[in-house]
Enzyme design. Structure first.
Site, PDB file in Angstrom:
ATOM      1  N   ILE A 180     -26.304  16.405  33.290  1.00 54.37           N
ATOM      2  CA  ILE A 180     -25.531  15.244  32.935  1.00 54.37           C
ATOM      3  C   ILE A 180     -26.209  13.910  33.259  1.00 54.37           C
ATOM      4  O   ILE A 180     -27.171  14.038  34.093  1.00 54.37           O
ATOM      5  CB  ILE A 180     -24.298  15.186  33.768  1.00 54.37           C
ATOM      6  CG1 ILE A 180     -23.370  13.989  33.164  1.00 54.37           C
ATOM      7  CG2 ILE A 180     -24.568  15.048  35.333  1.00 54.37           C
ATOM      8  CD1 ILE A 180     -21.719  14.253  33.838  1.00 54.37           C
ATOM      9  N   CYS A 181     -26.383  12.915  32.511  1.00 56.21           N
ATOM     10  CA  CYS A 181     -26.997  11.383  32.695  1.00 56.21           C
ATOM     11  C   CYS A 181     -25.786  10.439  32.362  1.00 56.21           C
ATOM     12  O   CYS A 181     -24.539  10.734  32.693  1.00 56.21           O
ATOM     13  CB  CYS A 181     -28.092  11.422  31.836  1.00 56.21           C
ATOM     14  SG  CYS A 181     -27.883  11.197  29.906  1.00 56.21           S
ATOM     15  N   ARG A 182     -26.036   9.457  32.016  1.00 53.96           N
ATOM     16  CA  ARG A 182     -25.131   8.399  31.959  1.00 53.96           C
ATOM     17  C   ARG A 182     -24.330   8.624  30.489  1.00 53.96           C
ATOM     18  O   ARG A 182     -23.149   8.365  30.490  1.00 53.96           O
ATOM     19  CB  ARG A 182     -25.781   6.730  31.910  1.00 53.96           C
ATOM     20  CG  ARG A 182     -24.666   5.928  31.843  1.00 53.96           C
ATOM     21  CD  ARG A 182     -25.142   4.470  32.115  1.00 53.96           C
ATOM     22  NE  ARG A 182     -26.457   4.272  31.233  1.00 53.96           N
ATOM     23  CZ  ARG A 182     -26.304   3.597  29.854  1.00 53.96           C
ATOM     24  NH1 ARG A 182     -25.366   3.342  29.654  1.00 53.96           N
ATOM     25  NH2 ARG A 182     -27.582   3.291  29.254  1.00 53.96           N
ATOM     26  N   GLY A 230     -25.754  10.735  27.937  1.00 54.23           N
ATOM     27  CA  GLY A 230     -25.861  12.248  26.978  1.00 54.23           C
ATOM     28  C   GLY A 230     -27.530  12.077  26.350  1.00 54.23           C
ATOM     29  O   GLY A 230     -27.862  13.470  26.289  1.00 54.23           O
ATOM     30  N   MET A 277     -21.811  10.732  32.341  1.00 51.17           N
ATOM     31  CA  MET A 277     -20.877  10.420  33.328  1.00 51.17           C
ATOM     32  C   MET A 277     -19.805   9.369  33.203  1.00 51.17           C
ATOM     33  O   MET A 277     -18.943   9.285  33.568  1.00 51.17           O
ATOM     34  CB  MET A 277     -21.845   9.676  34.463  1.00 51.17           C
ATOM     35  CG  MET A 277     -22.630  10.614  35.303  1.00 51.17           C
ATOM     36  SD  MET A 277     -21.835  11.953  36.232  1.00 51.17           S
ATOM     37  CE  MET A 277     -20.874  10.865  37.380  1.00 51.17           C
TER      38      MET A 277
END
Length: 108
Positions: free
Chosen positions: A59-61, A63, A87
């Site tokens: 996961i990141c902010r 995608g 996120m």
């Protein structure tokens, strides 16, 4: 290159192994409890921190970074899926988050 698997935040169950590849300041503002934090640019040097026998939800902010990390991990023999929406989607779904800065967890 095989098609990378992407999953929605709703499909991530309790106890899933989550890898957060955001930067330190993003992690401190809000992250998933028990997630592993390795910023994307540190991933090659910290690959040994991850268990190749565990399925990872990356996961990141939003995608983008997690998609790159997922493809890189898969090319190195790891089992990884990209979390769609990152996120931001996690927060919108009302899933649990914690912060390291003493403030209400948020996504920056």
């Amino acid at each position: 290159m095989s098609e990378m698997e992407s999953v929605s935040v709703d499909t991530i169950g309790e106890g899933a192994r989550i890898l957060d590849v955001r930067e330190d300041y993003e992690w401190e503002a809000g992250h998933i409890p028990n997630a592993v934090h390795i910023p994307l640019d540190q991933l090659p040097d910290r690959l040994d921190d991850l268990d190749p026998d565990q399925d990872l939800a990356v996961i990141c902010r939003t995608g983008g970074r997690s998609a790159r990390a997922t493809q890189w991990l898969e090319s190195h023999g790891y089992s990884a899926v990209n979390v769609n929406g990152g996120m931001g989607a996690w927060l919108e779904a009302g899933k649990e988050m914690v912060s390291d800065n003493g403030q209400e967890p948020t996504v920056v």
